[in-house]
Write a protein that holds these residues in place. Structure first.
Motif, short mmCIF file in Angstrom:
data_model
loop_
_atom_site.label_atom_id
_atom_site.label_comp_id
_atom_site.label_asym_id
_atom_site.label_seq_id
_atom_site.Cartn_x
_atom_site.Cartn_y
_atom_site.Cartn_z
N THR A 22 0.85 -1.18 0.00
CA THR A 22 0.00 0.00 0.00
C THR A 22 0.89 1.23 0.00
OG1 THR A 22 -1.71 -1.19 1.22
CG2 THR A 22 -1.86 1.21 1.20
N GLU A 26 -3.20 3.79 -2.50
CA GLU A 26 -3.10 2.81 -3.59
C GLU A 26 -2.73 1.43 -3.07
OE1 GLU A 26 -3.80 3.59 -7.02
OE2 GLU A 26 -4.57 5.31 -5.91
N GLU A 27 -3.58 0.44 -3.31
CA GLU A 27 -3.28 -0.96 -2.98
C GLU A 27 -2.77 -1.60 -4.27
OE1 GLU A 27 -5.81 -4.79 -1.65
OE2 GLU A 27 -6.18 -2.95 -0.48
N ILE A 28 -1.49 -1.99 -4.25
CA ILE A 28 -0.80 -2.44 -5.44
C ILE A 28 -0.37 -3.89 -5.31
CG2 ILE A 28 1.22 -2.03 -6.92
CD1 ILE A 28 1.15 0.91 -5.87
N HIS A 41 -3.17 -2.43 -10.00
CA HIS A 41 -4.05 -2.09 -8.87
C HIS A 41 -4.62 -3.40 -8.37
CE1 HIS A 41 -6.46 0.43 -6.35
NE2 HIS A 41 -7.57 -0.15 -6.77
N ASN A 42 -4.51 -3.66 -7.08
CA ASN A 42 -4.88 -4.97 -6.54
C ASN A 42 -6.37 -5.26 -6.58
OD1 ASN A 42 -4.32 -7.50 -5.25
ND2 ASN A 42 -5.16 -6.60 -3.39
N GLN A 84 -7.53 -2.82 -16.33
CA GLN A 84 -7.16 -2.74 -14.92
C GLN A 84 -5.99 -1.77 -14.81
OE1 GLN A 84 -8.69 -4.16 -12.42
NE2 GLN A 84 -7.28 -3.70 -10.79
N PRO A 85 -6.02 -0.83 -13.88
CA PRO A 85 -4.90 0.11 -13.75
C PRO A 85 -3.57 -0.61 -13.44
CG PRO A 85 -6.80 0.91 -12.55
CD PRO A 85 -7.11 -0.50 -12.95
N THR A 86 -2.51 -0.09 -14.03
CA THR A 86 -1.16 -0.59 -13.79
C THR A 86 -0.31 0.55 -13.22
OG1 THR A 86 -0.41 0.00 -16.01
CG2 THR A 86 -1.30 -2.24 -15.71
N TYR A 87 0.89 0.19 -12.81
CA TYR A 87 1.84 1.19 -12.27
C TYR A 87 3.19 0.93 -12.91
CZ TYR A 87 -1.79 1.43 -8.71
OH TYR A 87 -2.99 1.55 -8.06
N PRO A 100 3.36 5.54 -7.81
CA PRO A 100 2.00 5.22 -7.37
C PRO A 100 0.92 6.06 -8.04
CG PRO A 100 3.10 6.52 -5.70
CD PRO A 100 4.12 6.25 -6.78
N ARG A 102 -1.83 5.68 -11.12
CA ARG A 102 -2.47 4.68 -11.98
C ARG A 102 -2.33 5.04 -13.46
NH1 ARG A 102 -8.22 3.39 -8.93
NH2 ARG A 102 -7.31 3.18 -6.86
#
Length: 113
Positions: A22, A26-28, A41-42, A84-87, A100, A102
């Motif tokens: 986290t 943002e929970e990654i 994004h988890n 789905q969002p990525t980082y 962090p 998205r």
């Protein structure tokens, strides 16, 4: 523009091959596949399940909720045309870093060869 944030050591990913971190709000989910680390994004955009509990197969993470398969690189779900969002991720030595912020595709990515 966001700064790089240290989120894990590479050795933490080699045991389970995935980890949730986290950063702020943002929970990654981090996934180690071969020698590459991916960050998504988890929380699944479809049914809000944890992608870290999913299965990694053929360059995709399969959501444990309804089996949507998100590309680890882009976050794209080909059959549903959702993203789905990525980082952004970088590994320096044993340190895994993410920005962090998205990233979300709005249309299908170009086909990779």
């Amino acid at each position: 523009m966001s700064e790089w944030v240290h989120v894990a050591h590479l050795e933490e990913l080699t045991r389970g091959r995935k980890k949730v971190v986290t950063v702020g709000s943002e929970e990654i989910a981090l996934f180690l596949v071969g020698d590459r680390v991916y960050a998504l994004h988890n929380v699944c955009l479809h049914k809000q399940r944890s992608l870290a509990k999913g299965t990694v197969f053929n360059g995709r993470v399969v959501c444990p909720g309804h089996q949507w398969a998100f590309d680890l690189e882009t976050g794209w779900e080909e059959e549903k045309e959702e993203c789905q969002p990525t980082y952004e991720v970088k590994v320096e030595g044993d340190s895994v870093h993410v920005i962090p912020q998205r990233r979300v595709l709005t249309e299908a990515p170009a086909v990779r060869d």
